[in-house]
Write an enzyme that holds these catalytic residues in place. Structure first.
Site, mmCIF file in Angstrom:
data_model
loop_
_atom_site.group_PDB
_atom_site.id
_atom_site.type_symbol
_atom_site.label_atom_id
_atom_site.label_comp_id
_atom_site.label_asym_id
_atom_site.label_seq_id
_atom_site.Cartn_x
_atom_site.Cartn_y
_atom_site.Cartn_z
ATOM 1 C CB CYS A 188 -5.389 1.568 3.504
ATOM 2 S SG CYS A 188 -5.185 3.132 4.378
ATOM 3 C CB CYS A 209 -12.650 5.274 6.269
ATOM 4 S SG CYS A 209 -11.350 5.293 5.023
#
Length: 358
Positions: free
Chosen positions: A105, A202
Site C-alpha cells: 500500500c 484495514c
C-alpha cells in the site's frame, strides 16, 4: 518567494494530523487529502470496517483540516488499492506465503498513485505521518533514517520507495516521539489527540484472513494434511490460508509438547510441523530488491537485517547471487523466516534497501 505546496495524506489519526500542522508551521502551502480505498459503497459497512480509511476517518480528517484552516479533499483510490493491495494479499496467501499489505500500500497507493496525482495538481511534495526521516546523502541519493523513537520506527514498511518518491516526500513526524506528537496535538486542541492507533489490516478488521480470502477470491480453500519433517501425516489442517511460519497456536495437534509451522506447501496442500530448532534458520533468499542509500549491491556487505516489522534486527551478510536475488546469511539463527515478508537492510540508522523473502 512562492510557498512550496505539499499534499498531506490524512488518515484521521493523530500522526498525520500533526504532520499537517507541523508543515503549515514550517511555511508550506498545505493541502489535506484522504485516500478513499474502502471497496464497499454501503455506508454502514464502511463505518464499521473502515479502519484508517473508513467514513469516520474521513470525518476526523475533515474536522482537523477545518481546525488547521487548510483545504481538504477525498481522492478515490479504490481501483489502485484493490489491484495492488487486496489482489496481491489474497494471491500471496493462496501461494502459501505471508504478505505484508502495508508495504504494498505504501509503495503503490500512498506513494505511486498519490504522488502522481499530487504532482499533477501542482504540488511539490507529499507528506505522511510515518515515523521515519527522509535524508539526502553526500552521494546524492535519498534514503530513510530511523525515526527519533525506536519504539515507533516505521522504516521497515517503507524500504521499497523509489529515489523519485523520496525526493518528493516529507515526513515531519519522524523527528518526534509518539508522546511528543500527542502533546503537540493537545496543545493545539486537536480533537484526535488521544485517538488510539489502528492496529489491524484495514480491509480485514476481524483478523480472519482465511475467511476474507475465501470470500474475496471466490475459491474454497481445501483441508489437507499436517505432516512432520519426515513427511509422516500427523493430522488435518483447515486450509493453508489459516497458517503462517512459526505459528504455534490454533493447530489443534495434541503432540504433548510445543510444535510449530515450519513450511507451507501449496503444491501438495501440506502444512509441515516441526519442533525445537526446526523453526530457526541461518539463511534466506530475497528478490524484488530495492536499494536506497546505495545504487546497487556489488559483491557482499555486512548489514543489520530485519525480517519482520517487530524484529529487533540481526547482523547478516548479504550477497548478490542473481540479478534480482540475494542470499542473506545470519551468524545467529533467526526464528520463523517467513516467505512473503520483507527483509530490510540497515547501516546504523540508515536504510540500505531490502527485498521480499523467498
Amino acid at each position: 518567494m512562492e510557498k512550496k505546496k505539499v499534499v498531506v495524506g490524512m488518515s484521521g489519526g493523530v500522526d498525520s494530523s500533526v504532520a499537517a500542522y507541523l508543515l503549515k508551521e514550517q511555511g508550506y502551502d498545505v493541502i489535506g487529502v484522504t485516500m478513499q480505498i474502502w471497496q464497499d459503497e454501503d455506508n454502514e459497512v464502511q463505518e464499521e470496517n473502515g479502519g484508517c480509511c473508513g467514513l469516520s476517518a474521513v470525518d476526523d480528517a475533515r474536522r482537523v483540516a477545518q481546525d488547521l484552516e487548510i483545504p481538504y479533499y477525498v481522492m478515490n483510490f479504490k481501483s489502485e488499492f484493490k489491484e495492488n493491495v487486496m489482489d496481491y494479499f489474497a494471491k500471496e496467501y493462496l501461494q502459501g506465503r505471508t504478505p505484508n499489505p502495508c508495504i504494498a500500500c505504501n509503495r503503490y497507493v500512498k506513494w505511486e498513485s498519490l504522488l502522481k496525482r499530487s504532482l499533477d495538481i501542482g504540488a511539490d511534495y507529499i507528506a505522511t505521518g510515518h515515523y521515519a526521516r527522509v535524508t539526502q546523502l553526500p552521494n546524492g541519493r535519498y534514503t530513510l533514517m530511523k525515526s527519533a523513537t525506536a519504539a515507533k520506527d516505521q522504516t521497515y514498511a517503507l524500504y521499497n520507495l523509489t529515489q523519485n518518491q523520496l525526493a518528493h516526500t516529507l515526513m515531519p513526524v519522524g523527528a518526534y516521539t509518539k508522546d511528543e506528537i500527542r502533546e503537540i496535538a493537545d496543545k493545539i486542541n486537536l480533537r484526535v489527540a488521544h485517538k488510539p492507533d489502528s492496529q489491524e489490516i484495514c480491509f480485514v478488521p476481524d483478523k480472519d484472513y482465511a475467511s476474507f480470502i475465501e470470500e474475496y477470491s471466490g475459491k474454497r480453500i481445501p483441508q489437507g494434511n499436517f505432516v512432520n519433517t519426515k513427511g509422516e501425516v500427523i493430522g488435518r489442517h483447515k486450509g493453508i490460508t489459516h497458517y503462517t511460519i512459526g505459528q504455534r497456536k490454533g493447530l489443534n495437534l495434541a503432540m504433548g509438547h510445543p510444535v510449530f509451522v515450519v513450511e507451507i506447501r501449496p503444491q501438495t496442500n501440506e502444512v509441515v510441523i516441526g519442533e525445537g530448532d526446526a523453526v530457526f534458520g541461518h539463511t534466506l533468499y530475497a528478490n524484488h530488491l530495492n536499494f536506497m542509500s546505495i545504487e546497487d549491491l556489488d559483491g557482499e556487505m555486512e548489514v543489520m537485517a530485519k525480517i519482520r516489522y517487530n524484529h529487533k534486527g540481526s547482523p547478516c551478510t548479504v550477497k548478490r547471487v542473481e540479478e534480482d536475488k540475494v542470499l542473506c546469511t545470519f551468524p545467529e539463527p533467526q526464528r520463523a523466516i517467513t516467505p512473503g515478508q520483507a527483509v530490510v537492510f540497515y547501516d546504523g540508522d540508515y536504510v540500505l534497501g531490502g527485498g521480499t523473502i523467498l
